[in-house]
Scaffold this active site. Structure first.
Site, PDB file in Angstrom:
ATOM      1  N   ASP A 166      -0.784  -9.425  -1.004  1.00  0.00           N
ATOM      2  CA  ASP A 166      -0.096  -8.529  -1.794  1.00  0.00           C
ATOM      3  C   ASP A 166      -1.382  -8.103  -2.273  1.00  0.00           C
ATOM      4  OD1 ASP A 166       1.948  -7.717  -2.562  1.00  0.00           O
ATOM      5  OD2 ASP A 166       2.713  -8.686  -4.278  1.00  0.00           O
TER       6      ASP A 166
ATOM      7  N   HIS B  52       0.895  -1.135   0.250  1.00  0.00           N
ATOM      8  CA  HIS B  52       0.320   0.091  -0.132  1.00  0.00           C
ATOM      9  C   HIS B  52       0.969   0.875   0.370  1.00  0.00           C
ATOM     10  CE1 HIS B  52      -3.314   1.626   0.863  1.00  0.00           C
ATOM     11  NE2 HIS B  52      -3.177   2.363   1.744  1.00  0.00           N
TER      12      HIS B  52
ATOM     13  N   GLU C 283       1.044  -2.785   3.922  1.00  0.00           N
ATOM     14  CA  GLU C 283       1.668  -1.631   3.991  1.00  0.00           C
ATOM     15  C   GLU C 283       3.278  -1.747   4.194  1.00  0.00           C
ATOM     16  OE1 GLU C 283      -0.888   1.924   5.904  1.00  0.00           O
ATOM     17  OE2 GLU C 283       0.523   2.827   4.732  1.00  0.00           O
TER      18      GLU C 283
HETATM   19  O1  9MR Z   1       1.597   0.624  12.257  1.00  0.00           O
HETATM   20  C1  9MR Z   1       0.513   0.761  12.832  1.00  0.00           C
HETATM   21  C2  9MR Z   1      -0.049  -0.285  13.981  1.00  0.00           C
HETATM   22  O2  9MR Z   1       1.182  -0.938  15.114  1.00  0.00           O
HETATM   23  C3  9MR Z   1      -1.387   0.606  14.447  1.00  0.00           C
HETATM   24  O3  9MR Z   1      -2.251  -0.722  14.903  1.00  0.00           O
HETATM   25  C4  9MR Z   1      -2.412   0.550  13.449  1.00  0.00           C
HETATM   26  C5  9MR Z   1      -3.147   1.860  13.932  1.00  0.00           C
HETATM   27  O4  9MR Z   1      -3.032   2.906  14.657  1.00  0.00           O
HETATM   28  O5  9MR Z   1      -1.551   1.924  12.580  1.00  0.00           O
HETATM   29  C6  9MR Z   1      -0.559   1.307  12.002  1.00  0.00           C
HETATM   30  O6  9MR Z   1       0.501   2.146  11.386  1.00  0.00           O
HETATM   31  C7  9MR Z   1       0.016   3.338  10.657  1.00  0.00           C
HETATM   32  C8  9MR Z   1      -0.043   4.556  11.082  1.00  0.00           C
HETATM   33  O7  9MR Z   1      -1.625   4.384  11.509  1.00  0.00           O
HETATM   34  C9  9MR Z   1      -0.228   5.662   9.455  1.00  0.00           C
HETATM   35  N1  9MR Z   1       0.588   4.868   8.505  1.00  0.00           N
HETATM   36  C10 9MR Z   1       0.892   3.696   7.972  1.00  0.00           C
HETATM   37  C11 9MR Z   1       1.333   2.926   9.187  1.00  0.00           C
HETATM   38  C12 9MR Z   1       1.435   2.029   9.002  1.00  0.00           C
HETATM   39  O8  9MR Z   1      -0.470   1.262   8.246  1.00  0.00           O
END
Ligand code: 9MR
EC number: 3.2.1.4
Length: 615
Positions: free
Chosen positions: A586, A538, A595
């Site tokens: 994927d 992503h 992501e």
């Molecule tokens: O990596 C983060 C994960 O641990 C959390 O559970 C999640 C929800 O809060 O967010 C992930 O981080 C994302 C961030 O909020 C925004 N940018 C992308 C990050 C990876 O998905």
């Protein structure tokens, strides 16, 4: 296997002979209404169909590390089979000649994948070469190398990932071929970029800050101090564990060839940004760090960073962000000392100021609800951030006030390795550095032993898993599970550095196998590494799956990996009810399983530089 061109025909032959459980190319029509779908013109009621990733690589029940094994390291594979009896296996070289043979060990049902499994151990074979295959009960694995240099390139690629994540600067295609783009979020971009960013209205500040620079967090273009902090800390830590290897590692970045080692040049890009997020002197919250800066609303996929039209906003300062800044800047102060004394001093001042501000405002929490236009990175428990920051300040300065803060923290005697460390749980970062970086802590031996104890538990977990991963959470796989696995491996690796015992080194090598294909999906989670590797992570600018003119992510990019919660609709629709290890696809729109993120690649960079150093 890393797929040099000369092996392509061999690969094609293998693809033809491998006994395939062919995965059909399907078109999955998906309706998006999610906050992060951000597709052009999407609203809650619009639909957008796209083809799911066609998978031309045949599946095989024989799962190996598709990149390679070190000739003097452990070599294990997992086979999906419900046979209750051992199965015969043969290791074949490039010419198809059998070079080793034996029988598998039946391991029964693997809970994390729901698959019946056998384990093959061919560690005793010490030969080396390219394009080996493992045949079990007449079925062939994907090809792999037995090569002492198997990991050398991975450490370079995992670290070179950060340059094209840079904000505020044009990406030079001569340095990152295929990834040239205009500078994002500079003053001359449509939204004025990050040069004069106001606060979210109603959050009590009336200044603007220049917060240009830093790395984009992930597939979004937000910049978050807590996640930036752990990412840059892991880069500096891999430098600190082996300055010599780091000095020799040539990365693809503009500063290459300068007097500062490449990995520190990359770290500086982020440290500069983190310090810009600090509330200026004279303001009521001076010294605190704003939690994050991002768009007021979610942007579409794809969006070139230079074409973002959304208003950027500073979100309220938080104690967690402030302590992340304190920890990272304190570490920066000691690693930059030999290269740039003035810069080191500037970082130390920022760290001290931040730590003092956090003490004065110990409970300013970023809420989980603040997730419009960017991730929340919410955290209401900052005891671990206090511990980490105090540890870094103590190691750097040796001052009593920080030492007392370390030893009086309840976390100093707690088992900080009971769960994987990550951006939210940071105590282990302090503990690992207290164990490995020179300091005068009174109970340093106990601290070191705690790391070894933690590593022993991870080795035990690995032994209980058919796929050998140091990860067996009771409540399903977490968001970013691949990075959590890597961080557990970093603890095991640190135990090797502390004790020199081969079982820890072998544990790290075996753990890498899981990420590079020895898993329930026969999937390498690193772009460009392995026959069947993630490539549609992503991202708003590596969005090849949505626009063929755009690139896939650069080689060496880690996918978040299986996530039992399936927060995005694509995975939610396709994978409902999945066993934890299989909750992954994927697909570019599966942001909760696929992501890419700076902190996940930082874990990959740390561990892959450790394994690269093992030869
Ligand atoms: O990596 C983060 C994960 O641990 C959390 O559970 C999640 C929800 O809060 O967010 C992930 O981080 C994302 C961030 O909020 C925004 N940018 C992308 C990050 C990876 O998905």
């Amino acid at each position: 296997m890393h797929l040099p061109a000369f092996m392509q025909s061999r690969r094609a032959r293998l693809a033809a002979v491998a006994v395939a459980v062919a995965v059909p190319a399907v078109v999955v029509p998906v309706v998006f209404s999610s906050r992060e779908s951000g597709l052009p013109g999407t609203s809650a009621d619009s639909a957008y169909a796209f083809p799911a990733t066609p998978d031309h690589i045949p599946d095989t029940p024989v799962r190996v590390n598709q990149v390679g094994y070190l000739p003097d390291g452990p070599k294990r594979a997992t086979v999906v089979s419900d046979s209750s009896r051992p199965l015969p296996w043969q290791l074949k070289d490039d010419a198809g000649k059998v070079v080793a043979a034996g029988e598998s060990e039946p391991r029964g049902l693997d809970a994390s994948s729901g698959q019946p499994t056998h384990v093959v151990d061919f560690s005793a074979y010490r030969g080396s070469g390219h394009t080996y295959t493992l045949e079990v009960d007449g079925r062939s694995s994907l090809p792999f190398d037995l090569d002492p240099k198997a990991y050398r390139q991975l450490s370079v690629d995992a670290l070179s990932f950060f340059y094209p994540q840079r904000s505020g600067v044009a990406i030079d295609g001569a340095i990152a071929p295929g990834y040239a783009r205009k500078a994002g979020h500079t003053a001359d971009t449509p939204n004025g970029g990050d040069s004069k960013v106001p606060c979210v209205p109603g959050t009590g500040c009336n200044y603007t800050l220049d917060v240009t620079g830093g790395w984009y967090d992930a597939g979004d273009q937000g910049k978050y101090v807590v996640n930036g902090g752990i990412s840059v800390a892991q880069l500096m830590s891999l430098y600190e564990r082996s300055p010599k290897a780091s000095q020799a590692r040539a990365l693809r970045l503009p500063e290459h060839g300068g007097t500062t080692p490449d990995v520190l040049a990359e770290a500086r890009w982020e440290l500069d940004f983190l310090t810009k997020m600090q509330v200026p002197a004279g303001e009521p919250l001076a010294g605190m760090a704003h939690h994050k800066v991002h768009d007021a609303g979610w942007t579409a996929l794809p969006t070139d960073p230079a074409a973002d039209t959304q208003q950027r906003q500073l979100h309220a300062p938080s104690t967690a962000a402030t302590l992340n800044l304190a920890a990272a800047a304190a570490q920066g102060a000691r690693v930059f000392e030999p290269y740039d004394k003035a810069y080191a001093a500037k970082l130390l001042t920022a760290a001290r100021t931040a730590y003092a501000a956090a003490l004065a405002h110990p409970a300013m929490y970023a809420p989980d609800s603040d997730s419009t236009g960017g991730g929340a990175y919410g955290d209401t428990d900052v005891g671990d951030e206090f511990y980490w920051a105090a540890a870094e300040l103590f190691i750097t300065t040796g001052e009593k006030q920080y030492g007392t803060a370390v030893t009086s923290s309840p976390l100093h005697r707690a088992d900080v390795f009971a769960a994987p460390f990550d951006w939210r749980a940071t105590a282990a970062l302090g503990r690992l550095d207290l164990a490995t970086v020179d300091n005068r802590l009174g109970d340093r031996e106990r601290v070191r032993q705690s790391v070894v104890d933690g590593a022993d538990r991870y080795l035990k977990t690995m032994a209980g898993q058919s796929y050998g991963q140091p990860y067996a959470p009771s409540g399903g796989y977490d968001w970013g599970s691949n990075s959590q696995i890597l961080n557990n491996l970093a603890v095991v690796a640190t135990a090797f550095d502390l004790t020199g015992k081969p079982k820890y080194r072998d544990g790290v090598l075996s753990g890498m196998d899981y990420l590079l294909g020895r898993n329930g999906l026969n999937q390498s989670y690193v772009t460009g590494y392995g026959e069947k590797a993630s490539k549609n992570q992503h991202s708003r600018w590596y969005a090849h799956q949505l626009d063929p003119k755009l690139p896939n992510p650069p080689r060496g990019t880690l996918a978040g990996g299986p996530n039992s919660q399936l927060q995005d609709e694509v995975a939610g629709n396709a994978l409902r009810g999945c066993k934890p290890q299989l909750c992954y696809m994927d697909d570019i729109m599966s942001w909760s399983t696929n992501e890419l993120t700076i902190n996940w690649n930082a874990s990959l960079a740390w561990v892959s530089s450790f394994v690269a150093d093992q030869t």
